[in-house]
Design an enzyme around this catalytic site. Sequence first.
Site, PDB file in Angstrom:
ATOM      1  N   TYR A 159       0.809  -1.303   0.104  1.00 53.21           N
ATOM      2  CA  TYR A 159      -0.063   0.091  -0.041  1.00 53.21           C
ATOM      3  C   TYR A 159       0.905   1.194   0.084  1.00 53.21           C
ATOM      4  O   TYR A 159       1.387   1.478   0.913  1.00 53.21           O
ATOM      5  CB  TYR A 159      -0.937  -0.073   1.333  1.00 53.21           C
ATOM      6  CG  TYR A 159      -1.840  -1.133   1.221  1.00 53.21           C
ATOM      7  CD1 TYR A 159      -2.247  -1.883   0.296  1.00 53.21           C
ATOM      8  CD2 TYR A 159      -2.345  -1.602   2.407  1.00 53.21           C
ATOM      9  CE1 TYR A 159      -2.878  -2.970   0.308  1.00 53.21           C
ATOM     10  CE2 TYR A 159      -3.122  -2.597   2.609  1.00 53.21           C
ATOM     11  CZ  TYR A 159      -3.748  -3.530   1.420  1.00 53.21           C
ATOM     12  OH  TYR A 159      -4.467  -4.463   1.714  1.00 53.21           O
ATOM     13  N   ARG A 194     -16.386  -1.861  -2.779  1.00 52.70           N
ATOM     14  CA  ARG A 194     -15.491  -0.763  -3.286  1.00 52.70           C
ATOM     15  C   ARG A 194     -16.470   0.338  -3.348  1.00 52.70           C
ATOM     16  O   ARG A 194     -16.295   1.141  -4.243  1.00 52.70           O
ATOM     17  CB  ARG A 194     -14.934  -1.185  -4.379  1.00 52.70           C
ATOM     18  CG  ARG A 194     -13.994  -2.689  -4.301  1.00 52.70           C
ATOM     19  CD  ARG A 194     -13.187  -2.674  -5.399  1.00 52.70           C
ATOM     20  NE  ARG A 194     -12.530  -3.931  -5.236  1.00 52.70           N
ATOM     21  CZ  ARG A 194     -11.205  -4.154  -4.902  1.00 52.70           C
ATOM     22  NH1 ARG A 194     -10.570  -2.982  -4.245  1.00 52.70           N
ATOM     23  NH2 ARG A 194     -10.595  -5.346  -4.736  1.00 52.70           N
ATOM     24  N   PHE A 202     -19.729   0.606  -3.944  1.00 52.37           N
ATOM     25  CA  PHE A 202     -20.823   0.356  -4.790  1.00 52.37           C
ATOM     26  C   PHE A 202     -22.114   0.582  -3.622  1.00 52.37           C
ATOM     27  O   PHE A 202     -23.106   1.047  -4.021  1.00 52.37           O
ATOM     28  CB  PHE A 202     -20.922  -0.937  -5.533  1.00 52.37           C
ATOM     29  CG  PHE A 202     -22.085  -1.272  -6.089  1.00 52.37           C
ATOM     30  CD1 PHE A 202     -22.619  -0.661  -7.313  1.00 52.37           C
ATOM     31  CD2 PHE A 202     -23.009  -2.443  -5.580  1.00 52.37           C
ATOM     32  CE1 PHE A 202     -23.910  -0.978  -7.755  1.00 52.37           C
ATOM     33  CE2 PHE A 202     -24.273  -2.742  -6.285  1.00 52.37           C
ATOM     34  CZ  PHE A 202     -24.633  -1.924  -7.098  1.00 52.37           C
TER      35      PHE A 202
END
Length: 334
Positions: A55, A210, A212
């Site tokens: 990350y 994510r 939605f």
Amino acid sequence: MHLRKLGPFQVSAIGLGCMNLSHAYGAPVSAEQGERVLLSALDAGVTLFDTAALYGFGANEILVGRVLKPHRQKFTLASKCGMQGVDVNGDGKLLRVIDGRPQTIRKTCEDSLRRLQTDVIDLYYLHRWDKKVPVEDSVGALSDLVRKGHIRSIGLSEVSAATLRRAHAVHPIAAVQTEYSLWTRNPEIAVLDACKELGVAFVAFSPVARGFLCGQLQDVNTLDAKDIRRSMPRFAPDTYAANLKLLPAYQQVAQEVGCSPAQLALAWLLHRGEHIIPIPGTTSVAHLAEDLAAVDLRLSPAVMARLDALINQKNVVGSRYNAQGNSEVDTEDF
């Protein structure tokens, strides 16, 4: 905050996925905003913080380490190896590489310990199984790190039930981390049950699909140019438009329950099994508080059945990863 078992640890029923602060969904937030989110999570009772060497190519571990070092005894720290940024071409540009060789795992752990400013990582995942290396070899290297006291427990990410069993035979696996939400049901094929059978915690990443299932992303053309969702088939304009048709009925259930769509998504996961621990990510303190309030929701069997029927593998359009992403994971697929 309610607690759930993860290996030798008792952790908050909802953890924090720290990736969003540094990686994947466009420009990282400022260091000050990242600090606000991390400390707010700690103050709210979150005791599972999840990061990875990948990350931000180490930037997220540096942020987590700097901010949370003074509070190290208050939480369970998870990070990941086996997928990281490497200067492949010698030009200073880091590229994502999957490498599960024992020597790489040892080196990545040393680097992560330094960035995280800690002597030990509580839960250390193999971020992706490197299919060129037997999983037994990679887990063997991780078990050596346990014996040396560098890590306390071992996790796997995006693996099948068969791979979990192979790994578990080498060393007890504390957790499997895989994408799981109403619109990604792959874990229900086999690995969710395998985790329950073996006493392995199941850590659900991307639990609100994510973004939605939050219901706020209506136009994918507004996504940042570097947002990883732009490469995901479900977020292609045509397929996303088809998926948006699933939301009104889902939002109606949230309204009836008296919660936000994001809270409904998290509560659904918590009701799917006591061994399931969602780790939503956010860059907003307000959204963090909203997510954590999901632990207090109670969903009836009738509501659970409605949700299962509304959004599932049969009516969601598009693969969750592109061809390359699908080739890199080991999860079962419908």
